[in-house]
Enzyme design. Structure first.
Site, PDB file in Angstrom:
ATOM      1  N   TYR A  59       0.786  -1.139  -0.058  1.00 37.15           N
ATOM      2  CA  TYR A  59       0.136   0.025   0.214  1.00 37.15           C
ATOM      3  C   TYR A  59       0.822   1.229   0.120  1.00 37.15           C
ATOM      4  CZ  TYR A  59      -2.453   4.021   2.003  1.00 37.15           C
ATOM      5  OH  TYR A  59      -2.669   5.267   2.256  1.00 37.15           O
ATOM      6  N   ALA A  60       1.651   1.359   0.957  1.00 40.56           N
ATOM      7  CA  ALA A  60       2.956   2.492   1.038  1.00 40.56           C
ATOM      8  C   ALA A  60       3.481   2.427  -0.314  1.00 40.56           C
ATOM      9  CB  ALA A  60       3.603   2.387   2.203  1.00 40.56           C
TER      10      ALA A  60
END
Length: 336
Positions: A140-141
């Site tokens: 995600y990051a």
């Protein structure tokens, strides 16, 4: 000012839309409703569809040629889910985002405010400013970090001006309770506390040996209405902010940070109840955490948080009591 909000039926996007409308601006909402809610679009021009749908984007700009800027909030956001399905996250947050940019450029869009994430810093430093190393610890990051690189290059080519707003954990709800977190069982710490309290179950502190002041993860919690205000200011100061930069990056946060144990203490103070606790291993992809330095936000946006963590907890609890009634009692969408 008319603004297209991609992901405008989600938690952040719908709150930004309400803040803009309160200011006298007109939000136009685009959302696939994979995680967003149609109820959050009532009274606003709404287009259901994907950000990668070129024909739909063309139609929106044809029907609203006076759109002056775009806020991009459309993304998948659940860290453990991204660890389990990285391809899905890169497709949704990067591949479709790139296609969306192509459609915006083709339609003459020149201003984009991107809802990014301070999770792209990982555990690089205890306090991070906009020049801190990018070291994402989850797909995600990483998807947010990669898309910011795309935005930087597109801005450098002169195709689009961009303001990226990096922040950690939004809490609370629209103070008027028009919108709030649409997921009934969220995976973040405050949501799990509310769920544990409602269900009479212990709250699990996931990760107790991080290098923080009490061993639990540290996050910078910001009231969602404060975040909406920052988006509003970024839009109305856009040209001045991006002049000579093309792509401007701005951290949003309190700068102090709150550990999970401290958040639990604040939760118990607000509710007047003690929550039973169990300790559990850290979740995959969860960093120890850091605190964003928001000096640039104060300088460029004249912005700093106005709501406390305790107020965010109160508003989250108020919204949790109304959520099913506002959302017609429907079940959560499958995706996070």
């Amino acid at each position: 000012m008319k603004i297209l909000i991609a992901g405008g039926a989600g938690f952040i996007g719908s709150t930004v839309a309400s803040r803009l409308a309160d200011h006298g601006d007109q939000p136009v909402v685009l959302d696939s409703l994979v995680t967003g809610r149609r109820e959050f679009t009532e009274g606003r021009p709404f287009y259901q569809g994907d950000i990668a749908d070129g024909a739909l984007i063309d139609r929106i700009f044809a029907e609203h040629p006076d759109i002056e800027a775009v806020v991009h909030c459309a993304a998948l956001i659940v860290v453990p889910e991204s660890v389990a399905d990285p391809l899905g996250y890169y497709e949704a947050n990067v591949a479709k985002g790139v296609t969306f940019l192509r459609h915006l450029v083709r339609n003459g869009c020149t201003r984009l405010v991107f809802s990014s994430s301070a999770s792209i810093y990982g555990d690089s430093e205890p306090t991070v400013d906009e020049s801190s190393p990018i070291a994402p610890l989850s797909p995600y990051a990483t998807s947010k970090a990669v898309f910011e690189l795309v935005l930087r290059d597109v801005a450098a080519a002169g195709q689009l001006g961009v303001v990226s707003l990096r922040y950690f954990n939004p809490i609370g709800a629209d103070p008027q309770l028009r919108t709030g977190l649409q997921i009934r069982t969220p995976t973040h710490a405050l949501g799990r506390m509310i769920d544990s309290r409602a269900g009479g179950r212990p709250f699990a502190i996931t990760g107790t040996d991080y290098p923080t002041r009490d061993g639990s993860g540290i996050r910078d919690y910001v009231h969602v209405w404060d975040l909406a205000e920052a988006h509003l200011r970024a839009l109305h100061r856009f040209d001045a902010i991006t002049a000579g930069h093309g792509h401007q990056v701005i951290n949003l946060g309190s700068g102090t940070g709150t550990t999970v144990r401290e958040l639990l203490g604040a939760f118990e103070s607000v509710t007047g109840e003690q929550l039973p606790v169990v300790e559990a291993p850290a979740r995959p992809g969860d960093p120890a955490g850091s605190r964003p330095d928001s000096a640039r936000a104060r300088e460029l946006l004249d912005w700093e948080p106005q709501f406390t963590v305790e107020q965010g907890i109160r508003d989250s609890l108020r919204w949790a009591e109304l959520r099913d009634a506002v959302l017609n009692g429907e079940a959560d969408p499958d995706a996070g």
